[in-house]
Design an enzyme around this catalytic site. Structure first.
Site, PDB file in Angstrom:
ATOM      1  N   ASP A   1     -10.988 -11.544  10.422  1.00  0.00           N
ATOM      2  CA  ASP A   1      -9.958 -11.801   9.420  1.00  0.00           C
ATOM      3  C   ASP A   1      -8.633 -12.048  10.147  1.00  0.00           C
ATOM      4  O   ASP A   1      -7.849 -11.124  10.321  1.00  0.00           O
ATOM      5  CB  ASP A   1      -9.887 -10.535   8.541  1.00  0.00           C
ATOM      6  CG  ASP A   1      -9.242 -10.768   7.197  1.00  0.00           C
ATOM      7  OD1 ASP A   1      -9.091 -11.930   6.807  1.00  0.00           O
ATOM      8  OD2 ASP A   1      -8.894  -9.765   6.536  1.00  0.00           O
TER       9      ASP A   1
ATOM     10  N   HIS B   1       0.881  -1.176   0.000  1.00  0.00           N
ATOM     11  CA  HIS B   1       0.000   0.000   0.000  1.00  0.00           C
ATOM     12  C   HIS B   1       0.917   1.224   0.000  1.00  0.00           C
ATOM     13  O   HIS B   1       1.975   1.208   0.633  1.00  0.00           O
ATOM     14  CB  HIS B   1      -0.829   0.113   1.277  1.00  0.00           C
ATOM     15  CG  HIS B   1      -1.801  -0.982   1.544  1.00  0.00           C
ATOM     16  ND1 HIS B   1      -1.459  -2.130   2.204  1.00  0.00           N
ATOM     17  CD2 HIS B   1      -3.129  -1.083   1.281  1.00  0.00           C
ATOM     18  CE1 HIS B   1      -2.524  -2.897   2.327  1.00  0.00           C
ATOM     19  NE2 HIS B   1      -3.553  -2.299   1.779  1.00  0.00           N
TER      20      HIS B   1
ATOM     21  N   ASP C   1      -6.095 -13.719   9.191  1.00  0.00           N
ATOM     22  CA  ASP C   1      -4.946 -13.626   8.275  1.00  0.00           C
ATOM     23  C   ASP C   1      -3.781 -14.512   8.694  1.00  0.00           C
ATOM     24  O   ASP C   1      -2.626 -14.061   8.755  1.00  0.00           O
ATOM     25  CB  ASP C   1      -4.456 -12.167   8.162  1.00  0.00           C
ATOM     26  CG  ASP C   1      -5.404 -11.291   7.361  1.00  0.00           C
ATOM     27  OD1 ASP C   1      -6.157 -11.816   6.528  1.00  0.00           O
ATOM     28  OD2 ASP C   1      -5.388 -10.062   7.578  1.00  0.00           O
TER      29      ASP C   1
ATOM     30  N   HIS D   1     -11.175 -14.017   3.399  1.00  0.00           N
ATOM     31  CA  HIS D   1     -12.360 -13.218   3.065  1.00  0.00           C
ATOM     32  C   HIS D   1     -13.470 -14.129   2.552  1.00  0.00           C
ATOM     33  O   HIS D   1     -14.642 -13.893   2.811  1.00  0.00           O
ATOM     34  CB  HIS D   1     -12.030 -12.167   2.009  1.00  0.00           C
ATOM     35  CG  HIS D   1     -11.034 -11.150   2.463  1.00  0.00           C
ATOM     36  ND1 HIS D   1     -10.621 -10.105   1.674  1.00  0.00           N
ATOM     37  CD2 HIS D   1     -10.359 -11.021   3.635  1.00  0.00           C
ATOM     38  CE1 HIS D   1      -9.746  -9.367   2.347  1.00  0.00           C
ATOM     39  NE2 HIS D   1      -9.557  -9.909   3.529  1.00  0.00           N
TER      40      HIS D   1
ATOM     41  N   ASP E   1       2.195   2.054   3.393  1.00  0.00           N
ATOM     42  CA  ASP E   1       3.146   1.117   4.035  1.00  0.00           C
ATOM     43  C   ASP E   1       4.575   1.576   3.806  1.00  0.00           C
ATOM     44  O   ASP E   1       5.431   1.430   4.676  1.00  0.00           O
ATOM     45  CB  ASP E   1       3.099  -0.291   3.414  1.00  0.00           C
ATOM     46  CG  ASP E   1       1.739  -0.920   3.389  1.00  0.00           C
ATOM     47  OD1 ASP E   1       0.915  -0.572   4.246  1.00  0.00           O
ATOM     48  OD2 ASP E   1       1.507  -1.776   2.506  1.00  0.00           O
TER      49      ASP E   1
HETATM   50  C1  XLS Z   1      -7.630  -6.567   4.148  1.00  0.00           C
HETATM   51  C2  XLS Z   1      -7.163  -6.804   2.795  1.00  0.00           C
HETATM   52  C3  XLS Z   1      -5.984  -5.931   2.374  1.00  0.00           C
HETATM   53  C4  XLS Z   1      -5.845  -5.952   0.876  1.00  0.00           C
HETATM   54  C5  XLS Z   1      -5.064  -4.825   0.331  1.00  0.00           C
HETATM   55  O1  XLS Z   1      -8.402  -7.317   4.728  1.00  0.00           O
HETATM   56  O2  XLS Z   1      -6.864  -8.151   2.638  1.00  0.00           O
HETATM   57  O3  XLS Z   1      -4.834  -6.341   3.022  1.00  0.00           O
HETATM   58  O4  XLS Z   1      -5.282  -7.147   0.439  1.00  0.00           O
HETATM   59  O5  XLS Z   1      -5.614  -3.600   0.670  1.00  0.00           O
HETATM   60 NI    NI Z   2      -5.898  -9.073   1.013  1.00  0.00          NI
HETATM   61 NI    NI Z   3      -7.661  -9.819   4.715  1.00  0.00          NI
END
Ligand code: XLS
Ligand code: NI
Ligand code: NI
Length: 436
Positions: A307, A101, A309, A271, A104
């Site tokens: 999420d 991003h 991740d 997601h 970042d």
């Molecule tokens: C957030 C998203 C983000 C996208 C990029 O949940 O996964 O990380 O991949 O903005």
């Molecule tokens: Ni993502």
């Molecule tokens: Ni995500």
């Protein structure tokens, strides 16, 4: 140059019997399967946000991960050192790509003009590191969700001033992405959604989101940026209702606003599960509609509703994902980006290596399994057999639109009760286990 991961050497493929945790057991970048090397199949990417900017914070506590590149008092020194650390990490891990991003890589300053200057400076540094290492940019994106100005969305914000700010930010992020030779550009609707209809005009917000994307399409042409645009679906978090709920919702949105030819989707595993779908479901839906573009690899937790991740380790998931991706012809502009973060207690820099090695090996096993499944055709044959009736007289007539209700009624009155055929789910699941 200072090393930020001095304890780690270049990670090598050592084969399944190796006991070295800092080696690949299955990911052998040069190994060929179905005509491509593993490196070509995956186009692995490391994400900048979780890997270098996520330091273990959660809603209950601050960072747990202390990093040498993060200690200066000057934010731009931190930005440069972080970039150095990132390219050392990419090189030692042996991935071909990275993703970021705008915010970042360079911290926001007091004005947009100052912020853009910072971005230019750091992008120059990134370009040099890309040239030195041969590592490429898979995609860039905009963070139009963290700053308080975006609390009610970017393109869907009730204020046109915020819309304008978001547009300016996306414009710059696209320019930087082009400058760095990015193969794509992602739109994840960070706060494009709503909390309550008591204060929201949903129709108007969606019209605005489409307008923003149309502007991006127009500017892309002007900029001569040839990378692929992607939308990344997500059903909730941060807002209760995110507008890009899942692949089906994104497809309908793109069709309604005549944007479909300009976008593919970037499917993220976690997601998909938040939307109540499997990762495979979302991938197959995209494949069937010609919009499977790229992947954000990670996984959620069965018992947590957000999420999380986490790094992907589930071989069923990686096998079935690779099976769908291979049958769809594989990546072109896209790749497999680890949008995944270390757990809060995994505090050491070396943990970043273990996490990515695990993810890459899990996908390498998935690829090997999927390649065998494709060669042996057992699932393909089972599916074809299940639909065989559609290749015979009655099925063909229906598919070709040659019959209507009356003829089908006459057929049914004449032929009586249809023959029942088993779906054989358990048998097929047993066969899948033979490949795992
Ligand atoms: C957030 C998203 C983000 C996208 C990029 O949940 O996964 O990380 O991949 O903005
Ligand atoms: Ni993502
Ligand atoms: Ni995500």
């Amino acid at each position: 140059m200072k090393s930020y991961f001095p304890e780690v050497k270049k990670i090598k493929y050592e084969g399944a019997d190796s006991k070295n945790p800092l080696s690949f057991k299955h990911y052998n970048p040069k190994q060929k399967l179905l005509g491509k090397t593993m490196a070509e199949h995956f186009r692995f990417a490391v994400c900048y946000w979780h890997t270098f900017k996520g330091l273990g914070t959660d809603p209950f506590g601050g960072p747990t991960m202390l990093r040498d590149y993060n200690t200066s008092n000057d934010p731009m020194t931190i930005a440069e050192q972080t970039m150095d650390a990132a390219f050392e990490f990419f090189t030692k891990l042996g991935v071909g790509f990275w993703c970021f991003h705008d915010r970042d890589i360079a911290p926001e300053a007091n004005t947009l003009a100052e912020t853009n200057k910072r971005l230019d400076k750091i992008a120059k540094h990134a370009k040099k590191l890309q040239n030195d290492t041969g590592i490429k940019l898979l995609w860039g994106t905009t963070n139009a969700f963290s700053h308080r100005r975006f609390m009610s969305g970017a393109g869907t914000n009730p204020s046109p001033q915020v819309f304008a700010y978001a547009a300016s930010q996306i414009k710059k992020a696209m320019e930087i992405t082009k400058y760095l030779g990015g193969a794509g550009y992602v739109f994840w609707g960070g706060r494009e959604g709503y909390e309550t209809l008591l204060n929201t005009d949903m129709k108007r917000e969606l019209d605005h989101l489409a307008a923003l994307l149309q502007m991006a399409v127009d500017y892309k042409k002007k900029l001569r940026f040839r990378g692929q645009f992607y939308i990344e679906p997500k059903p909730k978090e941060p807002t209760k209702h995110q507008y890009d709920f899942d692949a089906g919702t994104c497809l309908a949105f793109l069709q309604k606003y005549d944007l479909l030819k300009h976008f593919k989707l970037n499917i993220e595993a976690n997601h998909a599960s938040l939307a109540g779908h499997s990762f495979q479901h979302e991938l197959q839906f995209c494949a069937d509609n010609g919009i499977l573009g790229s992947i954000d690899a990670n996984r959620g937790d069965l018992f947590l509703g957000w999420d999380t991740d986490q790094f992907p380790t589930d071989l069923y998931d990686t096998t079935l994902a690779m099976y769908i991706l291979l049958k769809d012809g594989g990546f072109t502009t896209g790749g497999l980006n680890f949008d995944a973060k270390l757990r809060r207690q995994s505090t050491d820099p070396v943990d970043l290596f273990y996490a990515h090695i695990g993810g890459m090996d899990a996908f390498a096993r998935g690829l090997k399994n999927a390649a065998k499944m494709i060669k042996n055709k057992r699932f393909e044959k089972a599916v074809n057999a299940r639909y065989a009736g559609w290749n015979r007289t009655l099925g063909k007539k229906i598919e070709n639109g040659k019959v209507g209700f009356e003829k089908l009624e006459a057929y049914t009155l004449k032929n009586g009760e249809p023959k029942i055929t088993s779906g054989r789910q358990e048998m097929l699941e047993n066969i899948l286990n033979e490949y795992i």
